[in-house]
Write an enzyme that holds these catalytic residues in place. Structure first.
Site, PDB file in Angstrom:
ATOM      1  N   LYS A  37       0.746  -1.263  -0.126  1.00 47.32           N
ATOM      2  CA  LYS A  37       0.128  -0.108   0.138  1.00 47.32           C
ATOM      3  C   LYS A  37       0.971   1.421  -0.053  1.00 47.32           C
ATOM      4  O   LYS A  37       0.790   2.324  -0.924  1.00 47.32           O
ATOM      5  CB  LYS A  37      -1.043  -0.145   1.183  1.00 47.32           C
ATOM      6  N   ASN A  38       1.857   1.191   0.870  1.00 53.83           N
ATOM      7  CA  ASN A  38       2.665   2.421   1.051  1.00 53.83           C
ATOM      8  C   ASN A  38       3.518   2.752  -0.225  1.00 53.83           C
ATOM      9  O   ASN A  38       4.370   3.795  -0.186  1.00 53.83           O
ATOM     10  CB  ASN A  38       3.200   2.643   2.456  1.00 53.83           C
ATOM     11  N   CYS A  96      -6.393  12.569  12.979  1.00 55.20           N
ATOM     12  CA  CYS A  96      -6.008  11.289  12.624  1.00 55.20           C
ATOM     13  C   CYS A  96      -6.185  10.599  13.910  1.00 55.20           C
ATOM     14  O   CYS A  96      -5.761  11.045  15.269  1.00 55.20           O
ATOM     15  CB  CYS A  96      -4.602  11.131  11.988  1.00 55.20           C
ATOM     16  N   ARG A  99      -0.693  14.298  13.399  1.00 62.00           N
ATOM     17  CA  ARG A  99       0.296  13.942  12.180  1.00 62.00           C
ATOM     18  C   ARG A  99       0.453  15.256  11.527  1.00 62.00           C
ATOM     19  O   ARG A  99      -0.133  15.362  10.509  1.00 62.00           O
ATOM     20  CB  ARG A  99      -0.115  12.816  11.489  1.00 62.00           C
ATOM     21  N   ASP A 120       3.936   0.618  12.181  1.00 52.23           N
ATOM     22  CA  ASP A 120       2.802   0.017  11.631  1.00 52.23           C
ATOM     23  C   ASP A 120       2.848  -1.432  11.953  1.00 52.23           C
ATOM     24  O   ASP A 120       1.847  -2.076  11.610  1.00 52.23           O
ATOM     25  CB  ASP A 120       2.917   0.113  10.169  1.00 52.23           C
ATOM     26  N   ARG A 175      -9.072  -0.220   4.405  1.00 51.08           N
ATOM     27  CA  ARG A 175      -8.367   0.859   3.879  1.00 51.08           C
ATOM     28  C   ARG A 175      -6.994   0.320   3.583  1.00 51.08           C
ATOM     29  O   ARG A 175      -6.480   0.633   2.530  1.00 51.08           O
ATOM     30  CB  ARG A 175      -8.282   1.675   4.996  1.00 51.08           C
TER      31      ARG A 175
HETATM   32  N1  EPU Z   1       6.292  14.092  11.572  1.00 50.30           N
HETATM   33  C1  EPU Z   1       6.285  15.557  11.771  1.00 50.30           C
HETATM   34  N2  EPU Z   1       6.168  16.556  10.827  1.00 50.30           N
HETATM   35  C2  EPU Z   1       5.642  16.152   9.725  1.00 50.30           C
HETATM   36  C3  EPU Z   1       5.637  14.871   9.521  1.00 50.30           C
HETATM   37  C4  EPU Z   1       5.773  13.955  10.353  1.00 50.30           C
HETATM   38  O1  EPU Z   1       6.596  15.756  13.055  1.00 50.30           O
HETATM   39  O2  EPU Z   1       5.705  17.270   9.184  1.00 50.30           O
HETATM   40  C5  EPU Z   1       6.530  13.280  12.475  1.00 50.30           C
HETATM   41  C6  EPU Z   1       5.347  12.313  12.723  1.00 50.30           C
HETATM   42  O3  EPU Z   1       4.801  13.122  14.159  1.00 50.30           O
HETATM   43  C7  EPU Z   1       5.765  11.173  13.509  1.00 50.30           C
HETATM   44  C8  EPU Z   1       6.983  10.893  12.175  1.00 50.30           C
HETATM   45  O4  EPU Z   1       7.309  12.281  12.034  1.00 50.30           O
HETATM   46  O5  EPU Z   1       6.249  10.987  14.804  1.00 50.30           O
HETATM   47  C9  EPU Z   1       6.429   9.892  11.247  1.00 50.30           C
HETATM   48  O6  EPU Z   1       5.489  10.425  10.782  1.00 50.30           O
HETATM   49  P1  EPU Z   1       5.335  10.370   8.911  1.00 50.30           P
HETATM   50  O7  EPU Z   1       5.209  11.760   8.375  1.00 50.30           O
HETATM   51  O8  EPU Z   1       6.457   9.616   8.575  1.00 50.30           O
HETATM   52  O9  EPU Z   1       4.224   9.560   8.585  1.00 50.30           O
HETATM   53  P2  EPU Z   1       3.665   9.512   7.342  1.00 50.30           P
HETATM   54  O10 EPU Z   1       4.518   9.629   6.312  1.00 50.30           O
HETATM   55  O11 EPU Z   1       2.303  10.470   7.427  1.00 50.30           O
HETATM   56  C10 EPU Z   1       3.758   7.055   6.596  1.00 50.30           C
HETATM   57  C11 EPU Z   1       2.981   5.812   6.482  1.00 50.30           C
HETATM   58  C12 EPU Z   1       2.463   5.317   7.943  1.00 50.30           C
HETATM   59  C13 EPU Z   1       3.358   4.954   8.801  1.00 50.30           C
HETATM   60  C14 EPU Z   1       4.335   6.090   9.049  1.00 50.30           C
HETATM   61  C15 EPU Z   1       5.608   5.851  10.031  1.00 50.30           C
HETATM   62  C16 EPU Z   1       2.617   6.199   4.148  1.00 50.30           C
HETATM   63  C17 EPU Z   1       1.292   6.496   3.228  1.00 50.30           C
HETATM   64  N3  EPU Z   1       1.961   6.238   5.517  1.00 50.30           N
HETATM   65  O12 EPU Z   1       2.923   7.935   7.254  1.00 50.30           O
HETATM   66  O13 EPU Z   1       1.544   4.320   7.646  1.00 50.30           O
HETATM   67  O14 EPU Z   1       2.686   4.938  10.015  1.00 50.30           O
HETATM   68  O15 EPU Z   1       5.024   6.710   7.891  1.00 50.30           O
HETATM   69  O16 EPU Z   1       6.406   4.889   9.371  1.00 50.30           O
HETATM   70  O17 EPU Z   1       3.695   5.821   3.838  1.00 50.30           O
HETATM   71  C18 EPU Z   1      -0.432   2.795   7.674  1.00 50.30           C
HETATM   72  O18 EPU Z   1       0.007   2.231   6.807  1.00 50.30           O
HETATM   73  O19 EPU Z   1      -1.186   2.381   8.551  1.00 50.30           O
HETATM   74  C19 EPU Z   1       0.410   3.921   8.136  1.00 50.30           C
HETATM   75  C20 EPU Z   1      -0.390   4.621   8.894  1.00 50.30           C
END
Ligand code: EPU
Length: 413
Positions: free
Chosen positions: A22-23, A116, A121, A302, A394
């Site tokens: 998915k990701n 969320c 997030r 995850d 999802r």
């Molecule tokens: N963070 C910040 N600021 C930002 C973005 C992130 O502080 O602008 C922090 C977050 O608070 C968190 C960390 O960075 O502590 C990681 O968050 P991240 O942005 O990496 O999450 P994401 O990119 O939105 C992806 C996956 C998630 C997975 C996370 C962590 C995708 C589409 N989603 O999310 O997947 O939990 O990385 O590995 O790739 C899932 O598949 O169920 C899922 C939630």
């Protein structure tokens, strides 16, 4: 509303095919916008989040056809750099379209993502990264307006190793005939797969130590096959382990899952790489262990909810430290209703293993938390009824069908 009804206690046996990631698929679908023309992508998982991303691509003006697991997407006529609240609010990863719109149109108009279930997030790292590239950002009425009328390049330092922020910077820069350095970017297998996809389309993206160097180019459409999902892999390893089963995970990639395989072996699970995937067997008591989630190559957040269910019936006490999301413990209150003894202290979950879980009515509140309740239900004594399974849908393709093929008694009602 659909529910899963599970009668626990049956060891999983047989073979299961792991679906496409998915990701990896989400940013790759966004990336097709960067190369006008017709792309063919195989091994697309049939899940809700992918359908949401495809709707966004359609809205932008792409022609989308999903037949089974093969996607044909023609982005030649895409012309509308606008992503509305209605779609962004249902899936935060839709924000990935921002980088692709900048790369294709030089502008993006997109709703700011909302709340969320797994905690705050933020998107500050995405916006900070875009600003470091010289992209102008204005915000009004909950919408972000980004524009750039020049070649974007430079050095982007991310304070957090955010997966989607790294992907957004890759998407914004892959078509720029300039050099960009991403420092402290995320290194998850799905980020590496996006890089591979962009390179196959004609970009020149390399890793030098932990810096991602992007030399952009004009890109062309390609035919591509998505790799197996390492989070679905981990979920099935844990489901096999909790039931004391023996299962081969077809297409699973051992190398993507080293952190979780190492921990699961410590717990007593036998895991071996085989020619067509990964073989899992559990024939010993479940041992307790301590786990701390971390960006790749650490233990993935995850899989934290799923392994919590396994450790709930381990011998002894385990401590799980969730470093990524402060509220990713919603499943624990539901597991407690099934007899688990888990105390939450800040970012730690202290799990005192109990002899068995007992089936009852529980509720999913996010994708992985929902999967953890399914896993608990597979081992529980009696019937577990899980509501709000649209969260599970999802991210997992036909979870109940795959588990039924392995002998589980699970029905969607
Ligand atoms: N963070 C910040 N600021 C930002 C973005 C992130 O502080 O602008 C922090 C977050 O608070 C968190 C960390 O960075 O502590 C990681 O968050 P991240 O942005 O990496 O999450 P994401 O990119 O939105 C992806 C996956 C998630 C997975 C996370 C962590 C995708 C589409 N989603 O999310 O997947 O939990 O990385 O590995 O790739 C899932 O598949 O169920 C899922 C939630």
């Amino acid at each position: 509303m659909n529910r899963f009804v599970i009668e626990g206690g049956i060891p999983l046996q047989g073979e299961v095919k792991i679906s496409g990631s998915k990701n990896a698929c989400l940013p790759i679908i966004a990336a097709t916008l960067l190369a006008p023309g017709k792309h063919i992508i195989h091994n697309i998982p049939q899940i809700r989040d992918i359908r949401t991303m495809l709707r966004i691509l359609e809205l932008i003006g792409s022609k989308v056809e999903l037949l089974g697991h093969t996607l044909s997407i023609d982005t030649s006529l895409a012309n509308n750099p606008y992503a509305p609240y209605e779609l962004i609010s249902t899936m935060r990863a839709s924000f990935l379209i921002t980088g692709a719109m900048i790369g294709r149109f030089g502008e993006a108009h997109i709703s700011r993502p909302g709340g969320c279930a797994i905690g705050p997030r933020p998107i500050d790292e995405h916006l900070h990264g875009f600003k470091m590239l010289g992209i102008k950002i204005k915000e009004e009425h909950g919408y972000l307006h980004l524009s750039s009328n020049h070649i974007i390049e430079g050095k982007v330092y991310l304070n957090e190793q955010s997966v989607t922020a790294t992907e957004n910077i890759l998407l914004a820069t892959a078509t720029q005939q300039a050099e960009t350095h991403i420092i402290n970017g995320a290194m998850e297998p799905h980020v590496m797969e996006l890089i591979k996809f962009l390179n196959l389309m004609g970009a020149n993206i390399k890793l030098k130590d932990d810096i991602i160097i992007v030399i952009g180019n004009s890109l062309h459409p390609i035919e591509y096959t998505i790799s197996a999902d390492y989070i679905e892999t981990g979920t099935f390893i844990i489901a096999t382990a909790i039931t004391g089963g023996e299962v081969t995970l077809i297409d699973a990639k051992y190398e993507d899952s080293i952190a979780e395989i190492t921990k699961l072996q410590e717990i007593g699970v036998q895991i071996e790489k085989v020619s067509n995937g990964i073989k899992v067997k559990m024939s010993s008591p479940i041992k307790s262990c301590n786990i701390k989630t971390a960006p790749y190559p650490g233990f993935p957040t995850d899989l934290q909810p799923q392994i919590t269910s396994l450790l709930a019936i381990a011998n002894g006490t385990s401590i799980i430290t969730e470093t990524m999301y402060e509220q990713r413990f919603n499943h624990i209150l539901e597991l407690a209703r099934m007899g688990a003894e888990i105390e939450i202290e800040g970012r730690n979950a202290i799990i005192t293993g109990v002899k068995e879980l007992s089936g009852t009515k529980v509720m999913a509140s996010d994708i992985r938390g929902g999967a953890s309740l399914v896993i608990a239900g597979l081992a529980a004594n009696g019937i577990t009824e899980i509501s709000r399974i649209y969260h599970i849908d999802r991210g997992y393709e036909s979870l109940e069908t795959k588990l039924s093929q392995l002998g589980a008694k699970i029905k969607r009602v």
